[in-house]
Scaffold this motif. Structure first.
Motif, PDB file in Angstrom:
ATOM      1  N   LEU A  39     -34.001   3.803   5.680  1.00 45.25           N
ATOM      2  CA  LEU A  39     -34.423   3.677   4.453  1.00 45.25           C
ATOM      3  C   LEU A  39     -33.541   4.410   3.929  1.00 45.25           C
ATOM      4  N   ALA A  40     -32.364   4.485   3.261  1.00 48.80           N
ATOM      5  CA  ALA A  40     -31.547   5.187   2.188  1.00 48.80           C
ATOM      6  C   ALA A  40     -31.671   5.107   0.508  1.00 48.80           C
ATOM      7  N   THR A  41     -31.253   6.135   0.154  1.00 48.53           N
ATOM      8  CA  THR A  41     -31.221   5.939  -1.364  1.00 48.53           C
ATOM      9  C   THR A  41     -29.965   5.863  -1.699  1.00 48.53           C
ATOM     10  N   MET A  42     -29.304   5.874  -0.956  1.00 49.20           N
ATOM     11  CA  MET A  42     -27.862   5.174  -1.315  1.00 49.20           C
ATOM     12  C   MET A  42     -27.458   3.860  -2.381  1.00 49.20           C
ATOM     13  N   VAL A  43     -26.756   3.853  -3.660  1.00 41.65           N
ATOM     14  CA  VAL A  43     -26.689   2.802  -3.930  1.00 41.65           C
ATOM     15  C   VAL A  43     -25.603   3.343  -4.968  1.00 41.65           C
ATOM     16  N   PRO A  44     -24.841   1.185  -4.851  1.00 43.49           N
ATOM     17  CA  PRO A  44     -23.509   1.846  -5.955  1.00 43.49           C
ATOM     18  C   PRO A  44     -23.691   2.154  -6.943  1.00 43.49           C
ATOM     19  N   ASP A  45     -21.891   2.225  -7.739  1.00 45.86           N
ATOM     20  CA  ASP A  45     -21.971   2.420  -8.625  1.00 45.86           C
ATOM     21  C   ASP A  45     -22.404   3.858  -9.368  1.00 45.86           C
ATOM     22  N   ASP A  46     -22.185   5.122  -9.013  1.00 44.77           N
ATOM     23  CA  ASP A  46     -22.370   6.615  -9.195  1.00 44.77           C
ATOM     24  C   ASP A  46     -23.519   6.789  -9.580  1.00 44.77           C
ATOM     25  N   PHE A  47     -24.623   6.327  -8.778  1.00 46.90           N
ATOM     26  CA  PHE A  47     -26.092   7.027  -9.228  1.00 46.90           C
ATOM     27  C   PHE A  47     -26.041   7.886  -9.559  1.00 46.90           C
ATOM     28  N   VAL A  48     -25.331   8.846  -9.729  1.00 45.04           N
ATOM     29  CA  VAL A  48     -25.445  10.807  -9.767  1.00 45.04           C
ATOM     30  C   VAL A  48     -24.692  10.810 -11.240  1.00 45.04           C
ATOM     31  N   ALA A  49     -23.461   9.438 -11.617  1.00 46.19           N
ATOM     32  CA  ALA A  49     -23.225   9.696 -13.235  1.00 46.19           C
ATOM     33  C   ALA A  49     -24.214   9.105 -13.740  1.00 46.19           C
ATOM     34  N   LYS A  50     -25.048   7.844 -13.133  1.00 49.80           N
ATOM     35  CA  LYS A  50     -26.460   7.732 -14.373  1.00 49.80           C
ATOM     36  C   LYS A  50     -27.068   8.928 -14.243  1.00 49.80           C
ATOM     37  N   ARG A  51     -27.491   9.404 -14.174  1.00 47.29           N
ATOM     38  CA  ARG A  51     -28.166  10.726 -14.155  1.00 47.29           C
ATOM     39  C   ARG A  51     -27.837  12.001 -15.339  1.00 47.29           C
ATOM     40  N   LEU A  52     -26.789  11.589 -14.783  1.00 45.68           N
ATOM     41  CA  LEU A  52     -25.802  13.108 -15.970  1.00 45.68           C
ATOM     42  C   LEU A  52     -25.868  12.156 -17.083  1.00 45.68           C
ATOM     43  N   GLU A  53     -25.525  10.925 -17.689  1.00 52.00           N
ATOM     44  CA  GLU A  53     -25.155   9.984 -19.010  1.00 52.00           C
ATOM     45  C   GLU A  53     -26.680  10.010 -19.234  1.00 52.00           C
ATOM     46  N   ILE A  54     -27.773  10.108 -18.330  1.00 52.16           N
ATOM     47  CA  ILE A  54     -29.412  10.058 -19.314  1.00 52.16           C
ATOM     48  C   ILE A  54     -29.125  11.230 -20.117  1.00 52.16           C
ATOM     49  N   LEU A  55     -29.101  12.920 -18.604  1.00 54.44           N
ATOM     50  CA  LEU A  55     -29.118  14.336 -19.902  1.00 54.44           C
ATOM     51  C   LEU A  55     -28.286  14.129 -20.897  1.00 54.44           C
ATOM     52  N   ARG A  56     -26.914  13.072 -20.823  1.00 57.15           N
ATOM     53  CA  ARG A  56     -26.235  13.725 -22.088  1.00 57.15           C
ATOM     54  C   ARG A  56     -26.620  12.848 -23.314  1.00 57.15           C
ATOM     55  N   SER A  60     -21.757  19.774 -22.194  1.00 56.00           N
ATOM     56  CA  SER A  60     -20.122  19.597 -21.790  1.00 56.00           C
ATOM     57  C   SER A  60     -20.093  20.424 -19.838  1.00 56.00           C
ATOM     58  N   LYS A  61     -22.067  21.370 -20.412  1.00 55.55           N
ATOM     59  CA  LYS A  61     -21.602  21.572 -19.276  1.00 55.55           C
ATOM     60  C   LYS A  61     -23.176  22.059 -18.802  1.00 55.55           C
ATOM     61  N   ILE A  62     -23.142  21.128 -17.193  1.00 52.74           N
ATOM     62  CA  ILE A  62     -24.277  20.824 -16.443  1.00 52.74           C
ATOM     63  C   ILE A  62     -24.701  21.220 -15.514  1.00 52.74           C
ATOM     64  N   ALA A  63     -25.730  22.201 -15.681  1.00 52.45           N
ATOM     65  CA  ALA A  63     -25.831  22.193 -13.939  1.00 52.45           C
ATOM     66  C   ALA A  63     -26.801  21.878 -12.588  1.00 52.45           C
ATOM     67  N   PRO A  66     -33.028   9.073 -28.231  1.00 52.74           N
ATOM     68  CA  PRO A  66     -32.733   8.188 -28.467  1.00 52.74           C
ATOM     69  C   PRO A  66     -33.033   7.069 -28.651  1.00 52.74           C
ATOM     70  N   PRO A  67     -33.842   5.876 -29.208  1.00 60.17           N
ATOM     71  CA  PRO A  67     -33.920   4.073 -29.185  1.00 60.17           C
ATOM     72  C   PRO A  67     -33.675   4.044 -28.315  1.00 60.17           C
ATOM     73  N   SER A  68     -32.106   3.406 -28.099  1.00 59.08           N
ATOM     74  CA  SER A  68     -31.636   2.893 -26.365  1.00 59.08           C
ATOM     75  C   SER A  68     -32.754   3.056 -25.266  1.00 59.08           C
ATOM     76  N   LEU A  69     -32.511   4.792 -25.121  1.00 64.07           N
ATOM     77  CA  LEU A  69     -33.249   5.306 -24.147  1.00 64.07           C
ATOM     78  C   LEU A  69     -34.933   4.840 -23.887  1.00 64.07           C
ATOM     79  N   LEU A  70     -35.126   5.017 -24.650  1.00 65.28           N
ATOM     80  CA  LEU A  70     -36.627   4.684 -24.585  1.00 65.28           C
ATOM     81  C   LEU A  70     -36.960   2.835 -24.157  1.00 65.28           C
TER      82      LEU A  70
END
Length: 320
Positions: free
Chosen positions: A133-150, A157-160, A308-312
């Motif tokens: 079982l892989a966790t690989m998914v399309p559409d830049d999964f890590v980018a989605k995590r970054l967007e949630i944090l932002r 502008s700087k994320i570790a 933000p309500p959009s995230l909730l």
């Protein structure tokens, strides 16, 4: 008379013992983490759904590679037991077992890119003696995590990125994807590393010293087991964080990732098929079907963040 009874009983006992199938379970960690124990319980539930019960018709041999330099010894011990199937949670365990045997069937769980790591030829046709079982998914999964944090930290502008350099999946991803992603999103991505529990303190101190606006745990057996310590460090350094695994929501700000419990449960399906005669090469690698987006409002308030309500609305769970 007693001797005759013994002669009649012993062969049946021997047959019952011989009928037990054996599974080897290798985890990189000390086995003490509550989350890791929970994953094992879910795996056992998945097996039980198919009638396989540890101690009855199944024997599970656990090896927890701790400290990390015990990995080769743990692998050798499991191989010497000649199990019917080997279970490898995470990429490091999967690579170690695949390198040690080309004949014993292996089922990996939660490996992001098994093709990129060379574990399988393709997701649809794994080839060889390994699948899972892989966790690989399309559409830049890590980018989605970054967007949630932002979204949680507007203007960040700087994320570790918290990574384990000993994790082969991290090495692969950072060599190819991270520079491209940083350019695409227009943000600075800095890496902080930890290969041991004690190094986690240094990693978070480094992120704070470099004035990171937030931190993302890339996901690793080390951080999986050390979740309470990591959550405490994020609070100590006032770092908004996004985590990969659901159990981080108990105090962690946000989680977005595959439902690990579901992956371990589905691993039981693979084991059942293999014990009934299927070959790993004929069992396609599957991807996640369930994901968790969890927001902890109590932690957000402690960090002075407005969610933000959009995230909730998108969240699968909101912890008040």
């Amino acid at each position: 008379m007693a001797g005759t009874v013994a002669l009649l009983v012993l062969p049946w006992r021997s047959l019952a013992q011989a009928a037990r199938r054996r599974i080897g379970f290798l985890a990189v960690g000390d086995g003490s983490g509550q989350a890791l124990n929970q994953a094992e319980r879910v795996f056992l539930d998945g097996l039980r759904n198919h009638g396989w019960i540890d101690g009855k018709n199944l024997t599970i041999e656990y090896r927890f590679s701790h400290p990390p330099d015990r990995l080769s010894a743990s692998v050798a011990e499991l191989i010497a037991l000649h199990p019917d199937v080997l279970i490898a949670p995470g990429p490091k365990a999967a690579v170690a077992l695949k390198s040690a045997t080309g004949t014993i069937p292996i089922v990996f769980v939660a490996v992001a890119d098994p093709v990129g790591l060379g574990l399988v030829q393709s997701l649809s046709r794994p080839g060889g003696n390994i699948t899972g079982l892989a966790t690989m998914v399309p559409d830049d999964f890590v980018a989605k995590r970054l967007e949630i944090l932002r979204e949680l930290v507007p203007g960040a502008s700087k994320i570790a990125l918290l990574v384990n350099p000993d994790n082969p999946m991290h090495r692969l991803y950072f060599a190819e994807e991270i520079p491209r992603m940083a350019r695409k999103l227009g943000i600075a991505l800095l890496t902080v590393e930890a290969t041991t529990a004690d190094e986690l303190d240094v990693a978070f101190a480094s992120a704070a010293a470099q004035h990171a606006d937030g931190i993302i745990d890339f996901g690793d057996p080390l951080t999986y087991v050390q979740a309470p310590r990591i959550i405490a460090l994020a609070a100590k350094y006032h770092l908004p964080a996004n985590y990969l695994f659901r159990h981080f929501a108990n105090g962690g700000l946000s989680v977005y990732g595959a439902d690990t419990g579901d992956l371990f449960r589905r691993a039981g399906d693979y084991v059942n098929k293999i014990l009934k005669g299927a070959k790993p090469s004929d069992l396609p690698v599957e991807r996640p079907t369930k994901f968790d987006l969890v927001i902890n409002m109590k932690t957000a308030k402690a960090l002075g963040l407005t969610v933000p309500p959009s995230l909730l609305i998108r969240a699968d769970e909101v912890i008040e």
